[in-house]
Design an enzyme around this catalytic site. Structure first.
Site, mmCIF file in Angstrom:
data_model
loop_
_atom_site.group_PDB
_atom_site.id
_atom_site.type_symbol
_atom_site.label_atom_id
_atom_site.label_comp_id
_atom_site.label_asym_id
_atom_site.label_seq_id
_atom_site.Cartn_x
_atom_site.Cartn_y
_atom_site.Cartn_z
ATOM 1 N N LYS A 106 0.829 -1.208 0.000
ATOM 2 C CA LYS A 106 0.000 0.000 0.000
ATOM 3 C C LYS A 106 0.858 1.251 0.000
ATOM 4 O O LYS A 106 2.030 1.215 0.362
ATOM 5 C CB LYS A 106 -0.952 0.002 1.202
ATOM 6 C CG LYS A 106 -0.278 0.275 2.524
ATOM 7 C CD LYS A 106 -1.278 0.372 3.647
ATOM 8 C CE LYS A 106 -0.530 0.706 4.920
ATOM 9 N NZ LYS A 106 -1.285 0.516 6.104
ATOM 10 N N ARG A 119 0.602 5.604 0.937
ATOM 11 C CA ARG A 119 -0.148 6.668 1.612
ATOM 12 C C ARG A 119 0.045 7.945 0.801
ATOM 13 O O ARG A 119 1.036 8.648 0.989
ATOM 14 C CB ARG A 119 0.342 6.845 3.042
ATOM 15 C CG ARG A 119 -0.028 5.662 3.920
ATOM 16 C CD ARG A 119 -0.051 6.077 5.380
ATOM 17 N NE ARG A 119 -0.472 4.980 6.228
ATOM 18 C CZ ARG A 119 -1.728 4.738 6.573
ATOM 19 N NH1 ARG A 119 -2.682 5.500 6.133
ATOM 20 N NH2 ARG A 119 -2.026 3.722 7.355
ATOM 21 N N ASP A 150 -3.340 -7.328 12.453
ATOM 22 C CA ASP A 150 -2.633 -6.064 12.661
ATOM 23 C C ASP A 150 -2.676 -5.709 14.141
ATOM 24 O O ASP A 150 -3.461 -6.271 14.900
ATOM 25 C CB ASP A 150 -3.256 -4.955 11.817
ATOM 26 C CG ASP A 150 -2.269 -3.855 11.429
ATOM 27 O OD1 ASP A 150 -1.125 -3.856 11.942
ATOM 28 O OD2 ASP A 150 -2.633 -2.997 10.616
ATOM 29 N N ASP A 210 -7.631 2.301 13.635
ATOM 30 C CA ASP A 210 -8.135 3.598 14.093
ATOM 31 C C ASP A 210 -9.429 3.917 13.354
ATOM 32 O O ASP A 210 -10.506 3.567 13.792
ATOM 33 C CB ASP A 210 -7.078 4.678 13.900
ATOM 34 C CG ASP A 210 -7.485 6.029 14.471
ATOM 35 O OD1 ASP A 210 -8.495 6.094 15.203
ATOM 36 O OD2 ASP A 210 -6.805 7.027 14.185
ATOM 37 N N SER A 211 -9.336 4.525 12.191
ATOM 38 C CA SER A 211 -10.546 4.927 11.454
ATOM 39 C C SER A 211 -11.138 3.792 10.628
ATOM 40 O O SER A 211 -12.287 3.865 10.220
ATOM 41 C CB SER A 211 -10.224 6.107 10.543
ATOM 42 O OG SER A 211 -9.371 5.690 9.491
ATOM 43 N N GLY A 212 -10.357 2.763 10.350
ATOM 44 C CA GLY A 212 -10.840 1.607 9.600
ATOM 45 C C GLY A 212 -10.662 1.703 8.094
ATOM 46 O O GLY A 212 -10.873 0.724 7.386
ATOM 47 N N THR A 227 -7.998 1.924 6.052
ATOM 48 C CA THR A 227 -6.975 1.057 5.461
ATOM 49 C C THR A 227 -7.458 -0.386 5.390
ATOM 50 O O THR A 227 -7.300 -1.051 4.363
ATOM 51 C CB THR A 227 -5.666 1.145 6.272
ATOM 52 O OG1 THR A 227 -5.189 2.501 6.216
ATOM 53 C CG2 THR A 227 -4.607 0.216 5.737
#
Length: 174
Positions: free
Chosen positions: A54, A56, A80, A84-86, A88
């Site tokens: 991936k 960023r 993992d 956090d925000s989901g 990824t």
């Protein structure tokens, strides 16, 4: 002061062996940095390994470039340390399904689940997000049947017992 890192790999492996037996498993690292963690789980499960490449492009955004490994027709196990925000993980699940994965399960040690993360997971292609109770998310995940919580209490208790008896804590993870 000496410290011990308590890995959740044995906890996740036990769950997977019980709930996902008879499935063609492949463990997937969500990025290059997580390969060692993912390989540890894959070894315990006698499963293959895949890696998500991936990028960023901007802070707080991720983009899946490639999937290294064959996930076609397999049940993918992403592991993992934190979510956090989901975003990824949802992107990773979409890429795996697009590459032919039959199902995607995600195992996370520390689930921050900030903002709309729980709802993102609920609407995603993720079959099940399995998290530990290292962070209390009771209010955030209520009525979300895609998220399951595993207790780390037995792991903590065994580590404390081993320390009290001057036994090896690292043997818990071998």
């Amino acid at each position: 002061m000496p410290v011990d890192n308590l890995f959740t790999t044995p906890l996740f492996a036990k769950y997977i062996k019980k709930k996902l037996k008879n499935k063609k498993l492949i463990c997937v690292s969500p990025d290059v940095g997580g390969v060692q963690r993912t390989r540890g789980l894959a070894t315990r499960l006698k499963a293959d390994l895949a890696i998500i490449d991936k990028r960023r492009p901007a802070p707080g955004k991720s983009e899946v470039m490639n999937i290294i490994g064959n996930v076609k027709g397999k049940t993918c196990i992403i592991v993992d340390d934190i979510i956090d925000s989901g975003g990824t993980i949802v992107n990773a699940a979409n890429a795996l399904k697009k590459s032919g994965a039959s199902e995607v399960y995600v195992f996370i040690t520390h689930a921050v689940l900030s903002g709309d993360a729980a709802n993102k997971i609920k609407k995603s292609k993720i079959k099940k997000l399995v998290i530990t109770d290292s962070i209390n998310n009771g209010g955030k995940i209520k009525n979300n049947n895609k998220i399951e919580v595993l207790s780390i209490a037995p792991l903590m208790a065994e580590a404390i017992r081993r320390i009290s008896n001057s036994n090896s804590v690292s043997d818990l993870f071998n």
